[in-house]
Each structure stands twice: as C-alpha cells, then as structure tokens.
Motif scaffolding. Structure first.
Motif, mmCIF file in Angstrom:
data_model
loop_
_atom_site.group_PDB
_atom_site.id
_atom_site.type_symbol
_atom_site.label_atom_id
_atom_site.label_comp_id
_atom_site.label_asym_id
_atom_site.label_seq_id
_atom_site.Cartn_x
_atom_site.Cartn_y
_atom_site.Cartn_z
ATOM 1 N N THR A 65 0.799 -1.206 0.004
ATOM 2 C CA THR A 65 0.075 0.120 -0.041
ATOM 3 C C THR A 65 0.820 1.408 -0.005
ATOM 4 O O THR A 65 0.664 2.185 -0.606
ATOM 5 C CB THR A 65 -0.998 0.013 1.245
ATOM 6 N N ASN A 116 2.424 1.688 -3.431
ATOM 7 C CA ASN A 116 1.220 2.119 -4.551
ATOM 8 C C ASN A 116 1.056 3.492 -4.073
ATOM 9 O O ASN A 116 0.923 4.399 -5.246
ATOM 10 C CB ASN A 116 0.165 1.309 -4.226
ATOM 11 N N ASP A 117 1.054 4.008 -2.876
ATOM 12 C CA ASP A 117 0.652 5.450 -2.671
ATOM 13 C C ASP A 117 1.883 6.370 -3.126
ATOM 14 O O ASP A 117 1.756 7.405 -3.939
ATOM 15 C CB ASP A 117 0.207 5.737 -1.118
ATOM 16 N N ASN A 164 1.838 6.194 -7.023
ATOM 17 C CA ASN A 164 0.797 7.032 -7.597
ATOM 18 C C ASN A 164 1.185 8.463 -7.443
ATOM 19 O O ASN A 164 0.927 9.367 -8.148
ATOM 20 C CB ASN A 164 -0.616 6.767 -6.972
ATOM 21 N N HIS A 165 1.741 9.043 -6.213
ATOM 22 C CA HIS A 165 2.274 10.427 -6.110
ATOM 23 C C HIS A 165 3.187 10.783 -7.186
ATOM 24 O O HIS A 165 3.009 11.906 -7.822
ATOM 25 C CB HIS A 165 2.814 10.608 -4.835
ATOM 26 N N ASP A 216 3.860 9.311 -9.808
ATOM 27 C CA ASP A 216 3.223 9.458 -11.209
ATOM 28 C C ASP A 216 2.341 10.721 -11.519
ATOM 29 O O ASP A 216 2.379 11.475 -12.628
ATOM 30 C CB ASP A 216 2.162 8.186 -11.579
ATOM 31 N N GLY A 217 1.514 11.132 -10.688
ATOM 32 C CA GLY A 217 0.764 12.535 -10.626
ATOM 33 C C GLY A 217 1.895 13.720 -10.862
ATOM 34 O O GLY A 217 1.529 14.605 -11.330
ATOM 35 N N GLN A 270 11.972 8.901 -9.272
ATOM 36 C CA GLN A 270 10.939 7.846 -9.666
ATOM 37 C C GLN A 270 11.899 6.336 -9.913
ATOM 38 O O GLN A 270 11.537 5.464 -9.664
ATOM 39 C CB GLN A 270 10.104 8.233 -10.753
ATOM 40 N N SER A 320 -5.572 -2.692 -3.367
ATOM 41 C CA SER A 320 -4.246 -2.721 -3.240
ATOM 42 C C SER A 320 -4.150 -3.455 -4.668
ATOM 43 O O SER A 320 -3.196 -3.183 -5.682
ATOM 44 C CB SER A 320 -3.376 -3.163 -2.393
ATOM 45 N N LYS A 322 -5.591 -2.651 -8.881
ATOM 46 C CA LYS A 322 -4.658 -1.537 -9.791
ATOM 47 C C LYS A 322 -3.865 -2.351 -10.698
ATOM 48 O O LYS A 322 -3.724 -2.226 -11.865
ATOM 49 C CB LYS A 322 -3.459 -0.697 -8.897
#
Length: 183
Positions: free
Chosen positions: A110, A113-114, A117-118, A120-121, A145, A177, A180
């Motif tokens: 998790t 993943n978070d 995701n951060h 990627d954003g 990254q 989780s 995705k």
C-alpha cells in the motif's frame, strides 16, 4: 550559506531572533542539515521557507549587505515550495512506518502504491508544464522515480511471496491494492 552565517556567532543569532520578536510567538533559528537523515533536509528547507521574510529583514542590516545576493529570489522560493510539496508524502510515509509499534509488513504494498501514485501524478503534472524551472525539475523527479522503482524491485523478487501473503492476510487493504494490477 545564510543559515551558517546566522548561526556563526551569538551576535548573529541574537540579531536574527530579534527580527522575529513581536511577529511570532516562538522565535526560531534555521536548521543545519544532518547528512544521515533525508527528512532533516526537508525540515531544513521547510524552516528556511518559513523564515524567509525574517532572513530578508536580517540582511537589511548594513553589516550584512555583502550577503544580500545570497538571498533566494521569489521565483526560487516558488521552486522550493513545489519541491516541499513533492517530498512531503515521502516524509509522511517514512515517519508513519518508523513510528509504528506493530508489524508493518502488510502495509508495504500500500505504501509503495501510494508513493508511486504520487510520483506518477507529479510526473504527469510536470510533463504538461512549459515554465523553464518546471521543465528542469522533470528530469530529477524522473530519476527519483527510477530510483524508487529500483528499491521496489529489490524488495519484491526475494520477498514478493512473503509481502503478497502478508498483504492478502490484511482483510482491509488487500482488494484495493491489487485492483490496480488487474488492469
């Protein structure tokens, strides 16, 4: 450099604290970096950002006129603020994991993943920008990254089954989780 100059003598420190009197409840000094902890760098940057107006005022003293060119410009402060926003989630997860007094193995997927995701954003947002400093920031964020991906790759091949098993046993986190990865 300015932080070192402010901390150099008791007189400098006192003059800097005097700039803050009647404006803040508790006067503080800049933080000097600690090489062994990355979050100390973030704390240093955040403190410098909070103290920027007091630093400017301190530099108005004629004794420090030669150091005025070292003061960060408004555009540079904008970049610093953006970098802080990029780094804060990393600080959150680092502190959250280190303060836990229980097993955290089932949270690793998790957390990654978070963080991904951060990142990627951030990458998507920077890719659209045409401001030169944002274009310049794209490459270091991309390298960060990639480094994060290397860390994750080192964790998953050896312990992948263990991580997956621990995560699956956490009935609250397992489905969101893994959804995705279904796509």
């Amino acid at each position: 450099m300015l932080a070192v100059l402010i901390m150099l003598t008791p007189g400098h420190r006192n003059e800097f604290i005097d700039c803050q009197k009647a404006k803040v409840r508790i006067a503080v000094l800049p933080i000097l970096n600690v090489k062994t902890r990355w979050n100390s760098t973030l704390e240093l940057i955040e403190r410098a950002y909070r103290l920027r107006e007091f630093t400017r005022e301190w530099l108005q003293n004629p004794k420090y006129a030669e150091y005025r060119p070292l003061f960060t410009t408004q555009d540079e402060w904008t970049i610093v603020k953006y970098v802080m926003e990029v780094l804060r989630p990393f600080q959150y997860w680092t502190l959250w994991m280190s303060k836990r007094h229980t097993v955290t193995l089932h949270h690793i997927i998790t957390v990654y993943n978070d963080i991904f995701n951060h990142m990627d954003g951030v990458m998507r947002a920077l890719a659209k920008k045409k401001t030169p400093w944002k274009e310049d920031l794209f490459f270091p964020v991309k390298l960060a990254q990639q480094k994060l991906s290397k860390y994750y790759a080192k964790v998953t091949p050896i312990t992948g089954m263990l991580l997956d098993s621990a995560h699956i046993l956490d009935s609250f986190q397992k489905l969101p989780s893994f959804r995705k990865w279904d796509k």
